[in-house]
Motif scaffolding. Structure first.
Motif, PDB file in Angstrom:
ATOM      1  N   ILE A 105      47.860  40.860  40.093  1.00  0.00           N
ATOM      2  CA  ILE A 105      46.452  41.080  39.918  1.00  0.00           C
ATOM      3  C   ILE A 105      45.916  40.293  41.040  1.00  0.00           C
ATOM      4  CG2 ILE A 105      44.548  41.137  38.315  1.00  0.00           C
ATOM      5  CD1 ILE A 105      46.192  41.075  36.101  1.00  0.00           C
ATOM      6  N   LEU A 106      45.457  41.064  41.967  1.00  0.00           N
ATOM      7  CA  LEU A 106      44.785  40.240  43.105  1.00  0.00           C
ATOM      8  C   LEU A 106      43.158  40.789  43.367  1.00  0.00           C
ATOM      9  CD1 LEU A 106      45.179  38.338  45.727  1.00  0.00           C
ATOM     10  CD2 LEU A 106      45.990  40.470  46.955  1.00  0.00           C
ATOM     11  N   PHE A 107      42.355  39.898  43.357  1.00  0.00           N
ATOM     12  CA  PHE A 107      40.925  40.209  43.348  1.00  0.00           C
ATOM     13  C   PHE A 107      40.354  39.365  44.980  1.00  0.00           C
ATOM     14  CE2 PHE A 107      41.015  42.414  39.779  1.00  0.00           C
ATOM     15  CZ  PHE A 107      39.797  43.204  39.510  1.00  0.00           C
ATOM     16  N   GLU A 108      39.358  39.806  45.374  1.00  0.00           N
ATOM     17  CA  GLU A 108      38.828  39.472  46.629  1.00  0.00           C
ATOM     18  C   GLU A 108      37.193  38.991  46.370  1.00  0.00           C
ATOM     19  OE1 GLU A 108      37.539  41.237  50.701  1.00  0.00           O
ATOM     20  OE2 GLU A 108      39.301  42.198  49.935  1.00  0.00           O
ATOM     21  N   PHE A 109      36.688  37.812  46.933  1.00  0.00           N
ATOM     22  CA  PHE A 109      35.547  37.333  46.551  1.00  0.00           C
ATOM     23  C   PHE A 109      35.034  36.814  47.803  1.00  0.00           C
ATOM     24  CE2 PHE A 109      38.542  36.533  42.966  1.00  0.00           C
ATOM     25  CZ  PHE A 109      37.884  37.022  41.995  1.00  0.00           C
ATOM     26  N   PHE A 134      42.536  31.640  50.850  1.00  0.00           N
ATOM     27  CA  PHE A 134      41.366  31.964  51.850  1.00  0.00           C
ATOM     28  C   PHE A 134      42.060  32.865  52.956  1.00  0.00           C
ATOM     29  CE2 PHE A 134      38.462  30.967  55.001  1.00  0.00           C
ATOM     30  CZ  PHE A 134      37.373  31.223  54.499  1.00  0.00           C
ATOM     31  N   MET A 135      41.487  33.741  53.203  1.00  0.00           N
ATOM     32  CA  MET A 135      41.655  34.578  54.531  1.00  0.00           C
ATOM     33  C   MET A 135      40.749  35.298  54.936  1.00  0.00           C
ATOM     34  SD  MET A 135      45.114  36.790  54.994  1.00  0.00           S
ATOM     35  CE  MET A 135      45.256  38.242  56.149  1.00  0.00           C
ATOM     36  N   ASN A 136      40.399  35.458  56.136  1.00  0.00           N
ATOM     37  CA  ASN A 136      39.431  36.388  56.813  1.00  0.00           C
ATOM     38  C   ASN A 136      38.015  36.221  56.145  1.00  0.00           C
ATOM     39  OD1 ASN A 136      41.390  37.475  58.740  1.00  0.00           O
ATOM     40  ND2 ASN A 136      41.757  39.039  57.289  1.00  0.00           N
ATOM     41  N   ASP A 137      37.545  34.909  55.856  1.00  0.00           N
ATOM     42  CA  ASP A 137      36.373  34.542  55.176  1.00  0.00           C
ATOM     43  C   ASP A 137      36.239  35.107  54.001  1.00  0.00           C
ATOM     44  OD1 ASP A 137      35.391  33.330  57.836  1.00  0.00           O
ATOM     45  OD2 ASP A 137      34.854  35.177  58.486  1.00  0.00           O
ATOM     46  N   HIS A 138      37.253  35.344  53.369  1.00  0.00           N
ATOM     47  CA  HIS A 138      37.267  35.694  51.890  1.00  0.00           C
ATOM     48  C   HIS A 138      38.068  34.897  51.156  1.00  0.00           C
ATOM     49  CE1 HIS A 138      35.297  39.476  53.661  1.00  0.00           C
ATOM     50  NE2 HIS A 138      34.833  39.474  52.320  1.00  0.00           N
ATOM     51  N   TYR A 139      37.757  34.830  49.583  1.00  0.00           N
ATOM     52  CA  TYR A 139      38.653  34.133  48.737  1.00  0.00           C
ATOM     53  C   TYR A 139      39.476  35.083  47.992  1.00  0.00           C
ATOM     54  CZ  TYR A 139      36.024  29.893  50.023  1.00  0.00           C
ATOM     55  OH  TYR A 139      35.521  28.804  50.746  1.00  0.00           O
ATOM     56  N   TYR A 140      40.854  34.802  47.552  1.00  0.00           N
ATOM     57  CA  TYR A 140      41.728  35.457  46.848  1.00  0.00           C
ATOM     58  C   TYR A 140      42.133  34.770  45.467  1.00  0.00           C
ATOM     59  CZ  TYR A 140      41.214  38.586  50.863  1.00  0.00           C
ATOM     60  OH  TYR A 140      40.898  39.602  51.781  1.00  0.00           O
ATOM     61  N   LEU A 141      42.118  35.511  44.407  1.00  0.00           N
ATOM     62  CA  LEU A 141      42.609  34.990  43.263  1.00  0.00           C
ATOM     63  C   LEU A 141      43.835  35.719  42.688  1.00  0.00           C
ATOM     64  CD1 LEU A 141      42.668  32.584  41.388  1.00  0.00           C
ATOM     65  CD2 LEU A 141      40.867  33.922  39.690  1.00  0.00           C
ATOM     66  N   LEU A 142      44.920  35.328  43.007  1.00  0.00           N
ATOM     67  CA  LEU A 142      46.260  35.987  42.643  1.00  0.00           C
ATOM     68  C   LEU A 142      46.640  35.677  41.140  1.00  0.00           C
ATOM     69  CD1 LEU A 142      48.761  37.907  43.048  1.00  0.00           C
ATOM     70  CD2 LEU A 142      49.499  35.713  44.291  1.00  0.00           C
ATOM     71  N   MET A 143      46.630  36.456  40.309  1.00  0.00           N
ATOM     72  CA  MET A 143      47.039  36.247  39.020  1.00  0.00           C
ATOM     73  C   MET A 143      48.235  36.800  38.807  1.00  0.00           C
ATOM     74  SD  MET A 143      44.470  34.180  37.946  1.00  0.00           S
ATOM     75  CE  MET A 143      44.912  34.112  36.044  1.00  0.00           C
ATOM     76  N   ASN A 144      49.506  36.152  38.396  1.00  0.00           N
ATOM     77  CA  ASN A 144      50.813  36.814  37.949  1.00  0.00           C
ATOM     78  C   ASN A 144      50.864  36.169  36.684  1.00  0.00           C
ATOM     79  OD1 ASN A 144      51.251  34.374  39.093  1.00  0.00           O
ATOM     80  ND2 ASN A 144      52.129  35.082  40.963  1.00  0.00           N
TER      81      ASN A 144
END
Length: 194
Positions: A105-109, A134-144
């Motif tokens: 589950i990966l969401f972008e913020f 953090f990548m390309n000015d966005h934060y990513y929360l990876l839930m596994n």
């Protein structure tokens, strides 16, 4: 269903599991060549055509990303045609479909404040873990490693603060900056909410 125009000949369509079930479909119906799936696809193209004032004729390339419990994202690309080919077009849309899936589950913020607020809500709901990137000015929360009975709750909470990402986990790990390798939910709450 959410529509987004990416370029002049490319659109992104996001369908939640609820969108699919409202239409009597499951993600598994995509693998089948069912009449319901074709009807849904044509309805989506018609809605996109009206919203973005696009004329969708001829061939389209469709990339489908199955996002575990979130639903699916489709990238639809209208393939340029020669004028000669357009003369013989009889309104038929030819599809070239590519399907990819993910268990994570990966969401972008857009900002870290949204991630911090989400972390508080997740922890209050008894959901922990995750990694923050953090990548390309966005934060990513990876839930596994989320338990199957908590998946829908996790996705619902994450959707309140961000959007599902179709970015490959491997690409994120290779080219993104890892901010918190593990236990991101607990760490964010500990450092920013107390």
């Amino acid at each position: 269903m959410r529509l987004e125009r990416l370029t002049n000949n490319k659109i992104k369509i996001f369908l939640t599991i609820d969108d699919l079930s409202d239409r009597g479909l499951t993600k598994e119906d995509i693998w089948k060549d069912s009449l319901k799936w074709h009807q849904l696809f044509h309805d989506m193209l018609e809605e996109a055509s009206e919203e973005f004032d696009l004329e969708i004729i001829g061939s389209v390339a469709v990339e489908i990303f199955s996002l575990h419990a979130q639903g699916m994202v489709m990238i639809v690309t209208m393939i340029e045609q020669d004028e000669d080919e357009e003369q013989f077009d009889d309104g038929i849309i030819e599809m070239q479909v590519t399907v990819d899936g993910s268990e994570d589950i990966l969401f972008e913020f857009e900002n870290v404040e949204d991630v911090i607020q989400l972390a508080k809500r997740l922890l209050d709901a008894g959901i922990d873990g995750g990694s923050l990137h953090f990548m390309n000015d966005h934060y990513y929360l990876l839930m596994n490693g989320i338990l199957p009975d908590e998946t829908n709750k996790t996705v619902s909470l994450m959707a309140e603060y961000g959007v599902p990402s179709i970015l490959s986990i491997h690409r994120l790990l290779e080219y993104g900056n890892e901010i918190m390798e593990e236990r991101a939910v607990e760490s964010l709450v500990h450092y920013f909410m107390k």
